[in-house]
Design an enzyme around this catalytic site. Structure first.
Site, PDB file in Angstrom:
ATOM      1  N   LYS A  81       0.804  -1.225   0.000  1.00  0.00           N
ATOM      2  CA  LYS A  81       0.000   0.000   0.000  1.00  0.00           C
ATOM      3  C   LYS A  81       0.837   1.275   0.000  1.00  0.00           C
ATOM      4  O   LYS A  81       2.016   1.260   0.324  1.00  0.00           O
ATOM      5  CB  LYS A  81      -1.011  -0.033   1.158  1.00  0.00           C
ATOM      6  CG  LYS A  81      -2.196  -0.952   0.804  1.00  0.00           C
ATOM      7  CD  LYS A  81      -3.346  -0.867   1.746  1.00  0.00           C
ATOM      8  CE  LYS A  81      -4.473  -1.770   1.216  1.00  0.00           C
ATOM      9  NZ  LYS A  81      -5.490  -2.053   2.213  1.00  0.00           N
TER      10      LYS A  81
ATOM     11  N   ARG B  32      -3.756 -10.221   4.443  1.00  0.00           N
ATOM     12  CA  ARG B  32      -4.224 -10.176   3.050  1.00  0.00           C
ATOM     13  C   ARG B  32      -3.074  -9.640   2.207  1.00  0.00           C
ATOM     14  O   ARG B  32      -2.690  -8.481   2.378  1.00  0.00           O
ATOM     15  CB  ARG B  32      -5.456  -9.260   2.975  1.00  0.00           C
ATOM     16  CG  ARG B  32      -6.080  -9.157   1.605  1.00  0.00           C
ATOM     17  CD  ARG B  32      -7.270  -8.191   1.634  1.00  0.00           C
ATOM     18  NE  ARG B  32      -7.901  -8.091   0.335  1.00  0.00           N
ATOM     19  CZ  ARG B  32      -7.456  -7.294  -0.630  1.00  0.00           C
ATOM     20  NH1 ARG B  32      -6.406  -6.521  -0.445  1.00  0.00           N
ATOM     21  NH2 ARG B  32      -8.083  -7.263  -1.804  1.00  0.00           N
TER      22      ARG B  32
END
Ligand code: HH2
Length: 381
Positions: free
Chosen positions: A325, A360
């Site tokens: 991210k 995840r």
């Protein structure tokens, strides 16, 4: 030789009590005197007069001790008639939730034993525009091949998404989302034993994905964007990941502001869990996720990671999605998402240490090794 001093914070917990009436605070502090629990009392706001201060709730008491020491507190409080029984019960359930590590999640008959080890959720974006792998697996054949590879490399769950929810993304039509994901879910669930989750906030998409064989709904809106999502999940006996988001993907990164970032996310997740339970989703089918990057600045994301353990108090297993991210790119000054692998590894290791049960990730092979090594250190019982 001088004295030897060693210091360690390992094993001590802090319980913060807010808004306790002054008389009950005094009894609590008296009870604590006979124990080894530490207590720090923060005074009521000085704007109150002495008379008001006498009747006003004290603002905060912080109790510190080992789990064993803190567990000895509730029997002491239970003997005090002026302390409500609910306070001792709340302290006990807070401790139980915080220390719990034996979660088992039922995904339509497939059970994830989250107490045995950290589980890996492999990301399968069947999209042309996802922030890190958009276009790579948009074709069904390549998507299936990638999913099979992830299972071979250690994925315990495959999370299929047809709509990118990156900052600024526009919603996709239901038809297009279904066109992308349904053929892949059908093929995949007939081939692999691992549960397949569908990353969608649309209940109409979730119904068709569940009918095609998915067994988990991963809802970035925490059951908020589609009013009947909770009922759909309950009716299908599916498991659910409830994630926190502030705003919508379109506007979430436009200057997100919190007064108390952890408290507000916890309240939001607690409300979503209540929606789930009310609709009939049973506890052992609910997972929570603080939603890294969904309406959060760099500072918010770092705070969530640093204080991730606090979410354990809610009593549901934690899913953590940090992989590749932007906040990692900001810390490391790396623009290309797929080059953020070392930063992702750091967040996975630290997240597991703080209590994440499912991570995840895009880079399943690497992160499975990171998780196994971290598990060996954390040594879950
Ligand atoms: N992050 C993304 C999407 N879905 N679901 C959960 N539970 N937690 C997350 O952190 C999370 C999520 C965004 O990542 P990605 O799917 O790789 O990107 P995109 O939304 O661009 O497809």
């Amino acid at each position: 030789m001088g004295p030897v001093l060693r210091i360690s914070g390992h094993g001590a917990l802090a319980i913060t009590l807010k808004g306790l009436p002054a008389d009950q605070s005094a009894i609590l502090l008296t009870c604590i005197r006979s124990t080894q629990i530490g207590a720090e009392q923060h005074p009521a706001p000085i704007s109150l007069s002495p008379r008001e201060q006498a009747i006003a709730p004290v603002s905060e008491i912080v109790l510190t001790g080992t789990p064993d020491q803190l567990r000895r507190l509730s029997p002491l409080l239970a003997r005090e008639p002026r302390i409500p029984a609910s306070l001792a019960q709340t302290i006990d359930s807070l401790l139980d939730n915080y220390l719990r590590s034996d979660y088992k999640i039922d995904c339509r008959g497939k059970v994830l034993d989250l107490g045995s080890r950290t589980h890996i959720m492999g990301i399968l974006n069947v999209t042309p525009d996802s922030f890190s792998d958009g276009g790579l697996y948009a074709d069904a054949t390549r998507a299936l091949e990638h999913a099979r590879n992830m299972v071979t490399q250690g994925a315990d769950i495959i999370d299929i998404g047809g709509e990118s929810t990156r900052p600024g993304a526009n919603p996709l039509t239901e038809e297009e989302e279904l066109r992308r994901i349904i053929p892949v879910i059908e093929r995949l669930t007939s081939e692999i034993a691992a549960p397949v989750s569908v990353d969608t906030y649309k209940s109409s998409v979730a119904i068709k994905a569940l009918n095609a064989g998915a067994s988990i709904v991963n809802d970035i809106s925490g059951l908020r964007f589609s009013p009947d999502m909770a009922r759909v999940v309950a009716d299908h006996g599916a498991a659910v990941v409830i994630m926190h988001i502030k705003g919508t993907p379109r506007d979430m990164q436009m200057n997100p502001v919190y007064g108390d970032v952890i408290g507000e996310i916890m309240d939001h997740l607690e409300e979503s869990a209540a929606i789930a339970l009310k609709a009939g989703i049973v506890r052992n089918r609910i997972m929570i996720d603080p939603g890294i990057g969904f309406g959060k600045t760099l500072e918010h994301n770092l705070t969530i990671l640093e204080r991730l353990d606090e979410f354990r108090a809610l009593g549901f297993p934690i899913v953590l999605g940090t992989s590749r991210k932007r906040f990692i790119g900001t810390v490391l000054d790396i623009a290309e998402p797929k080059d953020r692998i070392e930063g992702s590894a750091a967040t996975v290791a630290l997240g597991i240490q703080r209590g994440a049960r499912i991570v995840r990730v895009h880079d399943v092979g690497y992160m499975t090794k990171v998780a196994r090594t971290t598990d060996a250190i954390v040594k879950r019982k």
